[in-house]
Motif scaffolding. Structure first.
Motif, PDB file in Angstrom:
ATOM      1  N   ASP A  12       0.825  -1.209   0.000  1.00  0.00           N
ATOM      2  CA  ASP A  12       0.000   0.000   0.000  1.00  0.00           C
ATOM      3  C   ASP A  12       0.858   1.258   0.000  1.00  0.00           C
ATOM      4  OD1 ASP A  12      -2.252  -1.556   0.025  1.00  0.00           O
ATOM      5  OD2 ASP A  12      -2.644  -1.339   2.168  1.00  0.00           O
ATOM      6  N   ALA A  13       2.090   1.124   0.542  1.00  0.00           N
ATOM      7  CA  ALA A  13       3.023   2.257   0.560  1.00  0.00           C
ATOM      8  C   ALA A  13       3.816   2.366  -0.737  1.00  0.00           C
ATOM      9  CB  ALA A  13       3.979   2.121   1.743  1.00  0.00           C
ATOM     10  N   GLY A  14       3.528   1.482  -1.686  1.00  0.00           N
ATOM     11  CA  GLY A  14       4.158   1.573  -2.999  1.00  0.00           C
ATOM     12  C   GLY A  14       5.291   0.599  -3.261  1.00  0.00           C
ATOM     13  N   HIS A  15       5.561  -0.310  -2.334  1.00  0.00           N
ATOM     14  CA  HIS A  15       6.654  -1.266  -2.512  1.00  0.00           C
ATOM     15  C   HIS A  15       6.158  -2.535  -3.199  1.00  0.00           C
ATOM     16  CE1 HIS A  15       9.268   1.217  -0.076  1.00  0.00           C
ATOM     17  NE2 HIS A  15       8.313   1.294   0.829  1.00  0.00           N
ATOM     18  N   VAL A  16       6.919  -2.985  -4.174  1.00  0.00           N
ATOM     19  CA  VAL A  16       6.537  -4.171  -4.942  1.00  0.00           C
ATOM     20  C   VAL A  16       7.370  -5.381  -4.533  1.00  0.00           C
ATOM     21  CG1 VAL A  16       6.378  -5.167  -7.249  1.00  0.00           C
ATOM     22  CG2 VAL A  16       5.780  -2.762  -6.885  1.00  0.00           C
ATOM     23  N   ILE A  17       8.666  -5.175  -4.376  1.00  0.00           N
ATOM     24  CA  ILE A  17       9.565  -6.282  -4.028  1.00  0.00           C
ATOM     25  C   ILE A  17       9.902  -6.181  -2.546  1.00  0.00           C
ATOM     26  CG2 ILE A  17      11.757  -7.412  -4.538  1.00  0.00           C
ATOM     27  CD1 ILE A  17      11.604  -6.158  -7.309  1.00  0.00           C
TER      28      ILE A  17
END
Length: 207
Positions: A12-17
């Motif tokens: 949700d904070a924008g992190h994918v990995i």
């Protein structure tokens, strides 16, 4: 049981990995401290991992080995170690942080943008991170890392047991069990013992 709550917050904070990080072997009197890092393929997580991942200490050895094999085949995993000499030079906490950083450094590309770390101390990493107390029983990624660390360290201690027989390291993993204490009194200290740890220091002082 572990779930995706902390991974969801990172997403949700924008992190994918997102990597999970945990260690094995802070307390033993002998052998290295080992850290594991794991990046799970959440969308393709096998049923064995989905139902089996948990704090490695709560799993039987055969289950840990099976889950480690599954992780090796389907996840990105990294292992970092800090040697007995490094533990004695910098202390066990700093050596553990070093092992964690080393585990992340060998995960390959693309590197994680966020890490979930078991416990309450942050290693030095180049990505964002969050410490999660008892994270190995709360986060799938940390649980996976705990299995990587535990299985790897147990294998190292079994190998050390063949080089230094008599201490029972294949079963006690270097912890200060009665068997280990009796062997120290009988056989003395080896190069694999942590000489900065109080029980080993006491023996050295008495020699």
């Amino acid at each position: 049981m572990p779930n995706w709550t902390f991974e969801d917050a990172a997403r949700d904070a924008g992190h994918v990995i997102i990597a999970g990080i945990d260690e094995a072997g802070r307390g033993p009197w002998a052998g290295p401290v080992v850290a594991g890092a794991a990046i799970l393929d959440r969308d393709n997580l096998s049923s064995a991992l989905r139902t089996g991942l948990n704090d490695s200490k709560k799993l039987k050895p055969i289950a840990r080995e099976q889950l480690f094999a599954e992780l090796s085949a389907t996840a990105r995993i990294g292992v970092g170690k800090a040697s007995v000499d490094e533990i004695d030079i910098m202390n066990i906490l700093q050596a553990t942080m070093l092992a964690m950083a080393r585990a992340v450094s060998v995960l390959g590309d693309p590197a994680p943008s966020f890490a979930l770390i078991d416990g309450n101390r942050e290693p030095t990493l180049t990505c964002g991170m969050k410490c999660v107390v008892k994270g190995d029983s709360r986060s799938f990624s940390i649980a996976a890392a705990s299995i990587v660390a535990k299985v790897t360290r147990d294998r190292i201690m079994r190998a050390l047991d063949t080089r230094h027989p008599g201490y029972g390291w294949a079963t006690n993993a270097g912890y200060g069990t009665r068997e280990h204490q009796d062997a120290l009194a009988r056989l003395g200290i080896t190069s694999a013992h942590r000489k900065s740890f109080a029980p080993i220091r006491k023996i050295l002082r008495s020699d």
